[in-house]
Design an enzyme around this catalytic site. Structure first.
Site, PDB file in Angstrom:
ATOM      1  N   SER A 130      31.758  11.723  71.225  1.00 33.84           N
ATOM      2  CA  SER A 130      32.848  11.399  71.982  1.00 33.84           C
ATOM      3  C   SER A 130      32.327  10.876  73.525  1.00 33.84           C
ATOM      4  O   SER A 130      31.730  11.606  74.103  1.00 33.84           O
ATOM      5  CB  SER A 130      33.953  12.347  71.963  1.00 33.84           C
ATOM      6  OG  SER A 130      35.037  11.976  72.641  1.00 33.84           O
ATOM      7  N   LYS A 184      35.571  16.226  65.462  1.00 34.17           N
ATOM      8  CA  LYS A 184      35.707  14.829  66.069  1.00 34.17           C
ATOM      9  C   LYS A 184      36.815  14.080  65.609  1.00 34.17           C
ATOM     10  O   LYS A 184      37.359  13.323  66.340  1.00 34.17           O
ATOM     11  CB  LYS A 184      34.593  13.931  65.770  1.00 34.17           C
ATOM     12  CG  LYS A 184      34.354  12.581  66.231  1.00 34.17           C
ATOM     13  CD  LYS A 184      34.717  12.534  67.848  1.00 34.17           C
ATOM     14  CE  LYS A 184      34.154  11.170  68.532  1.00 34.17           C
ATOM     15  NZ  LYS A 184      34.975   9.960  68.176  1.00 34.17           N
ATOM     16  N   HIS A 187      39.787  15.405  67.142  1.00 33.96           N
ATOM     17  CA  HIS A 187      39.793  14.751  68.575  1.00 33.96           C
ATOM     18  C   HIS A 187      40.421  13.518  68.655  1.00 33.96           C
ATOM     19  O   HIS A 187      41.037  13.370  69.696  1.00 33.96           O
ATOM     20  CB  HIS A 187      38.278  14.989  69.195  1.00 33.96           C
ATOM     21  CG  HIS A 187      38.226  14.225  70.322  1.00 33.96           C
ATOM     22  ND1 HIS A 187      38.271  12.837  70.420  1.00 33.96           N
ATOM     23  CD2 HIS A 187      37.809  14.570  71.790  1.00 33.96           C
ATOM     24  CE1 HIS A 187      37.714  12.565  71.570  1.00 33.96           C
ATOM     25  NE2 HIS A 187      37.670  13.215  72.446  1.00 33.96           N
ATOM     26  N   ASN A 188      40.048  12.919  68.054  1.00 43.98           N
ATOM     27  CA  ASN A 188      40.600  11.502  67.984  1.00 43.98           C
ATOM     28  C   ASN A 188      41.878  11.435  67.792  1.00 43.98           C
ATOM     29  O   ASN A 188      42.718  10.512  68.316  1.00 43.98           O
ATOM     30  CB  ASN A 188      39.860  10.396  67.032  1.00 43.98           C
ATOM     31  CG  ASN A 188      38.431  10.056  67.663  1.00 43.98           C
ATOM     32  OD1 ASN A 188      37.990  10.835  68.230  1.00 43.98           O
ATOM     33  ND2 ASN A 188      37.923   8.921  67.067  1.00 43.98           N
ATOM     34  N   GLU A 191      43.955  12.246  70.583  1.00 42.71           N
ATOM     35  CA  GLU A 191      43.747  11.195  71.506  1.00 42.71           C
ATOM     36  C   GLU A 191      44.743  10.031  71.096  1.00 42.71           C
ATOM     37  O   GLU A 191      45.307   9.303  72.317  1.00 42.71           O
ATOM     38  CB  GLU A 191      42.431  10.596  71.357  1.00 42.71           C
ATOM     39  CG  GLU A 191      41.655   9.236  72.167  1.00 42.71           C
ATOM     40  CD  GLU A 191      40.469   8.797  71.924  1.00 42.71           C
ATOM     41  OE1 GLU A 191      40.320   7.499  71.613  1.00 42.71           O
ATOM     42  OE2 GLU A 191      39.500   9.563  71.755  1.00 42.71           O
TER      43      GLU A 191
END
Length: 476
Positions: A130, A184, A187-188, A191
């Site tokens: 990231s 990940k 995480h996105n 986001e």
């Protein structure tokens, strides 16, 4: 000449930047690209780093250039292309060699690839990276899934290239097979929610308070010096203050309001639903992007339906209202992070990963897109209460939610009464109100389900009677 410590296939923007980062940190790296000219140009343009880069024009030459056991980063478009590249590599590899997918892969593909290499002597790492192009070049946050043995082989290189927070590298081994890519993905998802919430606050300032892009940029700049300090708030100020070189108008005012998405937000929402964990902020953000893409339909709908007839957006005290906006955004962001960590906790149990929540928060503090000041507080909260059911019931975050809840309620109310769409902010409020209410309304749903389908229910008094007196002859 000594062999390379690691190899990388795919010299697109992300791959090239990651390779330069690896070389710059003192590691010798072999590189290969399907288009030979791309490899040659990359090496020629590498400047003082050329001596640490081994450009290879064939797979055979590339594999031979790497020290066994060979770790090979595959940095190409996610999906079938990765499978094809793996198949092309396999005949040239030896026992112990490691293929590393560093793209935005679906973690289920990563698990499949990991399993497919069992009994072959080869292994696989799914590595979430990231930070975008800048992070790849100067220091990303890195989330690794694979065997501990394979991570040990690449740990020194990854530690050297990762972003640093107070000198601590933002990289960690998180578990086997798909653990790194799952983290990940979430995480996105966070986001997506974070960006949508920021966009909704921007909409209130633009359409409610009639502020200019420059003025709104000043507000975000002020917030970035306080508790909302984060990369996304920082760049929001910058994009709002930027001027379009073609027209001289604010750049943001010249950008079409259609948001793109590459799938990771949707995957986050799907996995949350699959595991039965509410991630309403992520879901609202994905839906909002989908609606944004329906530009022509929205314009047609506005002509047919018009905008809500709610009159002028009234604010008695502008400064107090902007303070409420700041606190509302903080509350909503906490909700999005809490949901993301809850999804990861459920996945950890389901897939046997034992995901270390404090470590995840720690490696997100620098390099990644959602890096923010309160990730330190999340790290501390999960360190003190590693088995907490939810971030918002830890002492520090319970206090923050109580402090900011009123502001979120006032802002959502004002936006709804003003006809301004705030799906992500409203979802956070709904999440808090639902999660904190010991006696909800699902008893009516259970009664309905039993009425039309005889699905049964549990009683509050524990009595051994699980159906209601609805009568008979019902269909459902």
């Amino acid at each position: 000449m000594s062999q390379a410590e690691i190899g990388l296939i795919g010299l697109g923007v992300m791959g090239a930047n990651l390779a330069l980062n690896i070389a710059e940190k003192g590691n010798r790296i072999a590189v290969f690209n399907r288009t030979v000219e791309t490899t040659r140009k990359f090496h020629a343009d590498a400047g003082e780093l050329k001596s640490r880069i081994v450009p290879c024009e064939t797979i055979e030459e590339f594999v031979a250039a790497i020290r066994p056991p060979r770790p090979i980063i595959i940095m190409i478009k996610a999906g079938e292309s990765v499978d094809q590249q793996m198949e092309a590599l396999k005949p040239h590899l030896a026992s112990g060699d490691i293929m590393i997918d560093a793209g935005n892969a679906n973690f289920r593909d990563t698990m499949r690839r990991f399993d497919s290499l069992k009994d072959t002597g080869l292994t696989f790492i799914g590595m979430g990276v990231s930070g975008g192009e800048e992070g790849a070049r100067h220091g990303p946050s890195i989330m690794v899934g694979g065997t501990e043995e394979s991570y040990a082989r690449v740990e020194e290189v990854l530690t050297s290239i990762a972003a640093k927070y107070d000198g601590e590298p933002c990289v960690a081994w998180l578990g086997e097979n798909g653990a790194g890519h799952f983290v990940k993905t979430i995480h996105n998802g966070i986001e997506y929610a974070d960006m949508q919430m920021i966009a909704e606050i921007y909409g209130i300032l633009r359409d409610g308070l009639r502020m200019t892009a420059e003025e709104i940029g000043e507000v975000f700049g002020t917030w970035n010096r306080g508790r909302l300090n984060s990369y996304l708030i920082e760049i929001t100020e910058k994009v709002l203050k930027a001027t379009d070189p073609l027209t001289g108008k604010p750049m943001v005012d010249m950008i079409l309001d259609k948001a793109g998405q590459k799938g990771t937000g949707k995957w986050s929402a799907i996995e949350a639903q699959t595991m039965g964990v509410p991630a309403t902020g992520i879901e609202a953000a994905v839906a909002a992007r989908s609606i944004s893409s329906m530009k022509e339909e929205r314009e047609t709908a506005e002509k047919i339906l018009g905008l809500p007839s709610v009159g002028e957006f009234q604010v008695a005290d502008k400064a107090a209202f902007i303070t409420d906006l700041e606190n509302a955004l903080l509350a909503a962001k906490i909700g999005a992070y809490a949901q993301g960590f809850a999804v990861m906790s459920a996945a950890s149990k389901e897939f046997g990963w034992s995901l270390p929540m404090p470590t995840i928060a720690r490696i997100w503090r620098a390099g990644c897109i959602i890096r923010s000041q309160f990730l330190d507080e999340i790290t501390s909260a999960f360190t003190k209460a590693p088995d907490a059911a939810n971030l918002i019931v830890t002492p520090a975050f319970a206090a923050l939610v109580k402090e900011t809840d009123g502001a979120l309620r006032r802002i959502v109310s004002a936006a709804v009464l003003g006809g301004l769409p705030v799906p992500a902010l409203a979802s956070a409020l709904g999440y808090f109100d639902s999660y904190r209410r010991g006696r909800g309304t699902a008893n009516v749903i259970q009664a309905q389900r039993d009425f039309f389908g005889a699905h049964g229910f549990d009683r509050v008094d524990g009595a051994d009677s699980h159906h209601g007196p609805w009568g008979s002859g019902l269909n459902g």
